[in-house]
Design a protein around this motif. Sequence first.
Motif, mmCIF file in Angstrom:
data_model
loop_
_atom_site.group_PDB
_atom_site.id
_atom_site.type_symbol
_atom_site.label_atom_id
_atom_site.label_comp_id
_atom_site.label_asym_id
_atom_site.label_seq_id
_atom_site.Cartn_x
_atom_site.Cartn_y
_atom_site.Cartn_z
ATOM 1 N N GLY A 146 31.049 -21.030 73.404
ATOM 2 C CA GLY A 146 30.818 -21.576 72.049
ATOM 3 C C GLY A 146 29.509 -21.130 71.441
ATOM 4 O O GLY A 146 29.175 -21.527 70.318
ATOM 5 N N GLY A 147 28.719 -20.346 72.200
ATOM 6 C CA GLY A 147 27.499 -19.762 71.633
ATOM 7 C C GLY A 147 26.234 -20.555 71.873
ATOM 8 O O GLY A 147 25.160 -20.124 71.463
ATOM 9 N N ALA A 166 28.947 -14.840 59.717
ATOM 10 C CA ALA A 166 29.337 -13.432 59.895
ATOM 11 C C ALA A 166 30.624 -13.354 60.701
ATOM 12 O O ALA A 166 30.852 -14.155 61.613
ATOM 13 C CB ALA A 166 28.243 -12.660 60.614
ATOM 14 N N LEU A 167 31.441 -12.384 60.321
ATOM 15 C CA LEU A 167 32.681 -12.098 61.052
ATOM 16 C C LEU A 167 32.492 -10.775 61.784
ATOM 17 O O LEU A 167 32.100 -9.783 61.169
ATOM 18 C CB LEU A 167 33.836 -11.991 60.050
ATOM 19 N N LEU A 168 32.758 -10.776 63.073
ATOM 20 C CA LEU A 168 32.672 -9.516 63.825
ATOM 21 C C LEU A 168 34.050 -9.082 64.271
ATOM 22 O O LEU A 168 34.797 -9.877 64.879
ATOM 23 C CB LEU A 168 31.752 -9.688 65.047
ATOM 24 N N LEU A 169 34.360 -7.836 63.962
ATOM 25 C CA LEU A 169 35.667 -7.290 64.338
ATOM 26 C C LEU A 169 35.546 -6.739 65.754
ATOM 27 O O LEU A 169 34.929 -5.696 65.973
ATOM 28 C CB LEU A 169 36.068 -6.192 63.354
ATOM 29 N N VAL A 180 32.138 -15.736 63.565
ATOM 30 C CA VAL A 180 33.562 -15.730 63.890
ATOM 31 C C VAL A 180 33.846 -14.410 64.601
ATOM 32 O O VAL A 180 33.525 -13.344 64.076
ATOM 33 C CB VAL A 180 34.440 -15.870 62.624
ATOM 34 N N LEU A 181 34.396 -14.499 65.808
ATOM 35 C CA LEU A 181 34.758 -13.276 66.534
ATOM 36 C C LEU A 181 36.259 -13.079 66.416
ATOM 37 O O LEU A 181 37.041 -13.940 66.840
ATOM 38 C CB LEU A 181 34.344 -13.386 68.002
ATOM 39 N N HIS A 225 32.981 -19.098 66.802
ATOM 40 C CA HIS A 225 34.414 -19.423 66.727
ATOM 41 C C HIS A 225 35.207 -18.171 67.103
ATOM 42 O O HIS A 225 34.729 -17.056 66.915
ATOM 43 C CB HIS A 225 34.816 -19.809 65.296
ATOM 44 N N TYR A 226 36.431 -18.394 67.576
ATOM 45 C CA TYR A 226 37.294 -17.267 67.955
ATOM 46 C C TYR A 226 38.583 -17.315 67.148
ATOM 47 O O TYR A 226 39.185 -18.383 67.013
ATOM 48 C CB TYR A 226 37.632 -17.323 69.450
#
Length: 348
Positions: free
Chosen positions: A66-67, A3-6, A50-51, A75-76
């Motif tokens: 790193g979670g 997942a990608l978070l905006l 992914v942030l 990931h950033y």
Amino acid sequence: MKALLLVGGKGTRLRPLTDRLPKPMVPIMGKPLLERTLHTLKQHHVDEIVLSTCYRSECIRGYFGGGSDSGLKIHYVHEDFPLGTGGAIKNSESYFQDAFFVLNADILSNINLSEMLRYHRRKKADVTIAVTWVRNPSAYGVIEYDKDGYATSFREKPEEISSHFINAGVYIFEPDVLKKIPSGKPVSVEREVFPELLREGRKIAVYQGCNYWLDIGTPEKYIQAHRDGFVGKLRIPEVSFSRRAVYSRFNSKINRTTELRGPVYLGRNVRIGNGAAIGPYVVIGDNCVIGDGCRISNSLLWNNVVVESGTKMAECIVTDDCRIANMPLCRHRIYTPDVVKEIGNKAM
Ligand code: GDD
Ligand code: MG
């Protein structure tokens, strides 16, 4: 699943709560909103995140690293200047080889992401967008769709209302869709990418499946999220007021003469003095000290707040590290360290 978070927006409408924190880090009963969202994603078998950061990225990275604490791989992808929602998705392209979730990070909802993914596959869609019904859609992206459940038009923050169904800020993307987005420049997914995909004849499925949804983008909505949590409309996993009107974490010292009128949430190491009356609808965060005789109702106090004896407070938000002193009645206000300093200067 990934997942990608905006998480890169400036949170302008939520100021001054976002003066020092990015919007996804504002606390919702003791935990940052983003931490709650990551927990939900994990429950739906998402294991890699992914942030997409920009504003105040150091707060986010410092908190989640790193979670490993959350059992996720994080990931950033950082932007030195805001790339907009579409540009941010494009910028993270290299992380995604299969269908993936994209989420606006200022949303509280009970969307069933696993069911949404099954729906996306059944509809053989290029993109699936969760929609929700709102009374006043003018602050959101309005979506129209056909009888088969595919989008036919997008209008971002329209003046004229053609539908009450809005973009809920939760998407599933097939990665090949990203090829069309230009890189290295600001692009809006809502105003540019979605309309362009429709022009190309791509399939954008519309998923209706949430009965609770809130964008916490303004102080009013932020307060509403807590109201909804207190009355059980919004489920907050570890906090429930149905059995106990007062939820307390550990190590708090509440004087016996204090009256707690639930629902009240108390964080860790809270101290409350003699003869105070706290509640209803009050959150007191970790390490707060409330003096003798204080009256606090309908208010949200973050962490490390000191409220001096005799203060009366109603409908306020107090952010981290504030000391509220010599103010007989505080009503309808947001206190940040800067605001408190300004009030102190004027009083001198
Ligand atoms: N990385 C990055 N870069 N993230 C960004 C940027 C950027 O330049 N701009 C915004 N974001 C992030 C914000 O942090 C937020 O999580 C999300 O993208 C959406 O931005 P908002 O500023 O909150 O948008 P909005 O609320 O006005 O509208 C959006 O959300 C609505 C639902 O709440 C749109 O997607 C609407 O169509 C939608 O209805
Ligand atoms: Mg928003």
